[in-house]
Each structure stands twice: as C-alpha cells, then as structure tokens.
Design an enzyme around this catalytic site. Structure first.
Site, short mmCIF file in Angstrom:
data_model
loop_
_atom_site.label_atom_id
_atom_site.label_comp_id
_atom_site.label_asym_id
_atom_site.label_seq_id
_atom_site.Cartn_x
_atom_site.Cartn_y
_atom_site.Cartn_z
CG ASP A 7 -2.02 0.99 1.23
OD1 ASP A 7 -2.04 2.01 0.56
OD2 ASP A 7 -2.85 1.06 2.20
CD GLU A 59 -5.27 -0.22 -1.37
OE1 GLU A 59 -5.59 -1.60 -1.19
OE2 GLU A 59 -5.94 0.47 -1.13
#
Length: 415
Positions: free
Chosen positions: A9, A112
């Site tokens: 992330d 992500e």
DNA sequence: TCTGGGGTCCTAGGACCC
DNA sequence: TCTGGGGTCCTAGGACCC
C-alpha cells in the site's frame, strides 16, 4: 504449503509520487515535509483533498475534506493539482519492480497491490517485506506499507495498521490477539452505513461480529451479512490474480462549473461526457448495450435512469442521443450539480450485425475513429463539438486516466 | 461534513413469458 | 378469458472500495 501474501500500500500515494517527482527534477522542497495536499480546483467546484502530507494531517486535514475546510485548519496550506498520468506511471513502475520477484502480482487499485510471494525467499517473511520496502524506497523514491499474511483479506488489514513505511504481520493463527480486538470499522467492506447499524445492534469489535451466529447476520443483512461474518472470521482463500480483468463498465461524471437550471444548460456537458466515455470504450475495443445517466441535484439527491439497446454500440452520437432522452426523463425542474454517463453491458468489438441503418453506422464509426486518432495525435483539445464550444464544456477535461477495474467487491471470493 | 470521480456488486419490484 | 407460479430480464437505487 502455507501461502505468503503481501499487500503493498503506497503511503499517501498521490502526494508522495508528486513529491518524489519534484525532487527528481531538482526541486529542493519535499512536499512530504510541509503541510501540503493534492487537491482539485476550487474555481471549478472540485475542491476536495485527494491526499495530504503527514504534517498536514497533524492539523486534522484528511482525504475527502473540502479544500475550504482544509484551509480553515491551516490557512497557508500548500495546494497542488493532481497529475493522473504521472500517477499511473508510478503505479506501473511499482508493478514492474514487484514482478522481478514474483509473477503473481495483482493490481488492486492505482496505489495498492497484492503479491503472492510463497517460496520466493529464504529468510523470514517480514525480513523479505522489509527488504522490498527499502528497495521500493531506494529505486522509486516513495515509501509503502506492507501487510504480510497467509491470505489477501488479512494482508490488506495488516498493511493499514500504522503508517508510514512499516511492515505488519497478521496471520490466521493470530486472529484472537491481533484481529478480534479491532473496532468494527476496520473490517473490510464495512462502510459508514453498515457500521452505524452494527453499533446500534451492540457490536463494537470485529470479534463481536465473528462470534455471532451467521444466521442472525443473514436475517438482518441478507447475503451481505454472511460476507460480514466471514470477513470478521478472517476467512479468505481467494488467489492473487496476476491479470487485469476486462472492465464491466466505463463511465465519466463531472460536477458542473455552475448548476444547470435547464436541460439545455446541461447538454454540452452531457455531450462531453458521452464523448469521453465512448472514446474510452472504443480504445478498449468494446461496445456497450446499456447506457445510464445519473444526476445529483443541488439538494444532493441522486437519481439515475438507464436504457438497454438491442445492438451494442460504441458510437458517440448514438450514446449521446439516448443519454439526452434519459436526462430529460430525470429532469425535475431542480438545479443539477453533477451529471454522469455510464456504459455497461460491455462486449468485445467483434463483428456486429448491422441493422437497417448499417451505412449510417459505418459513417459514424469512421467519424469517431477519425476524431479519436486526431486527439491521440494532437491532444484532446484539438477538436471540439460545435455543441460544446463556448459552453465551458469544451474546456472540461476530455482527459481520461486509466482506471483499474476492481476484481470483485470482496477479496474473499473464490473461497 | 455541505461533500470528486472512477469503479463493483446486491436487491427489490415490475414486466413478460411459459 | 381467468387463474397461479416459476423463471428471466430490465430498471432503479443502495452500499461499498480506492
């Protein structure tokens, strides 16, 4: 063999990417070290915060907040417009780096991704994650959080623990200590509405939901109740999918520079949206059989209408004609703030059976293709529809940035 | 809170067919 | 023509994610 899944992330993606880019261009100021945000355009009423630096967060500035509100919290806030094309490039570079270590990388969104790294390393999983984080920082100039687990659901939860630049582990064997005590809003797929309902029912922690009878949740929330229960129990065997699915729908929407008080006020913008969506549809080599138009009034109520057509289309003209009919159906004499056009029921652009207007269809196809190629060659602004000139819609972004289709709304499918 | 823009899936109700 | 029930498609709206 137990799987090892990473969820990577990017920390404050848009802001970090912007900062890294400026540093690489010799700019001495690092946006990450001052109260700064990436945000829209206040004049065009697109003033919301898309990403904020950690110093900005200290003043309470967060994503989704209006720029006006953010400036009240910190008047000399540094505001920077987004550059989506560059962000897509950063996202691609991250993917490329990860693919050097495993072919099983799945892009979940622009900032992500999941990576199945089972058997890709000799040391401890967390050591390998730390190595990867450093590698990303050194080579690409931004930091990431990595969640480590044996499934995607828990890896994603773990990457959200504390930020920035951290590795967190959360395995199925650690649910009791690390997962059940978390407040329910940390549960994947629980949004504001469902959280309120669960609070009112007396559930405050993930463990409260996990230990509940799934039948009771099903009674209250239908199939979604079972999803909540299974997510709360950390159940997820879905694989990392190393490919990008074809989109299920393509659409564009915009907040108008000023409320549209009549349908005629909105038509140029509607045309612009149809053109953007149709252009993306053609670029993807697809046709649509369902056309939807949505509108949000200045009272912030939302409504939409859609129409299915018998022969899938990719023609701007046909899409606009139907969109206008739908818009007129929706129009209720209330000023309109936001409009959107969405194309779904997508199929590949193979050989389509032409109806009695076959020649007209071919003529339109040629025209659309010609416009597309000119825009690719000379930029989006090189051509404007007569209808849009002077309305303000001709200057409204025909720019599109690549969207990554979500694989499924829940990451536990395939179980 | 005064709220962007891109997606996905689920559900309920009505129409229609057999 | 009336009736019931099941299946499927379409439409509108809601909820969620980033």
């Amino acid at each position: 063999m137990n799987r090892i899944i990473f969820h990577i992330d990017c920390n404050n993606a848009f802001l970090s990417w912007e900062a890294a880019y400026r540093l690489s261009k010799g700019n001495a100021l690092d946006l990450r070290n001052i109260p700064s945000v990436i945000g829209g355009n206040r004049e065009k009423r697109k003033g919301i915060v898309l990403a904020s630096s950690y110093p900005a967060k200290k003043y309470g500035i967060k994503t989704g907040m209006s720029l006006m509100e953010a400036c009240k919290l910190y008047p000399s806030l540094d505001i920077n417009p987004p550059d989506y094309d560059r962000y897509v490039q950063c996202s691609d570079e991250l993917m490329e780096l990860l693919l050097k270590y495993t072919p099983l990388v799945e892009r979940y969104s622009i900032d992500e991704c999941f990576a199945d790294v089972t058997g890709c390393f000799c040391e401890k999983a967390s050591d390998f994650a730390n190595f990867l984080r450093k590698e990303i920082h050194t080579k690409l100039g931004f930091t990431v959080n990595i969640g480590v687990s044996n499934c995607k659901l828990l890896a994603k939860t773990a990457s959200g623990f504390s930020k920035p630049d951290k590795t967190h582990e959360l395995y199925s064997s650690e649910l009791k200590e690390k997962y059940f005590p978390l407040p329910i809003h940390n549960l994947f797929m629980l949004g504001f509405r469902t959280c309120v309902k669960l609070y009112n029912m007396g559930y405050y922690k993930i463990g409260d939901v996990a230990n509940e009878d799934p039948k009771l949740l099903r009674r209250h929330f239908k199939l979604f109740g079972l999803l909540i229960w299974s997510n709360a129990n950390g159940v997820d065997s879905s694989p990392v999918r190393p490919y990008e699915d074809k989109p299920k729908g393509i659409g564009n929407g915009m907040t108008l520079p000023a409320d549209a008080n009549t349908p005629a006020d909105a038509y140029p913008f509607l045309m612009s949206l149809c053109e953007m969506s149709a252009q993306r549809l053609r670029a993807a080599g697809m046709r649509a059989s369902v056309i939807s138009v949505g509108m949000r009034t200045n009272e912030f109520t939302f409504q939409s209408h859609q129409r299915k057509i018998s022969t899938p289309t990719q023609s701007t003209k046909e899409i606009y004609t139907i969109s206008r009919l739908l818009y007129n159906e929706l129009w209720q004499d209330i000023p309109v703030r936001t409009i959107s056009v969405r194309l779904s029921g997508l199929s590949s652009d193979g050989i389509v059976q032409l109806d009695m207007y076959g020649n007209e269809e071919i003529r339109q196809q040629r025209l659309d293709k010609c416009i597309d190629s000119m825009r690719i060659k000379y930029g989006d602004e090189c051509l404007s529809r007569a209808r849009t000139i002077g309305s303000g819609a001709d200057s409204v972004a025909v720019t599109t940035h690549k969207q990554y289709p979500k694989i499924k709304p829940n990451i536990m499918n395939g179980a």
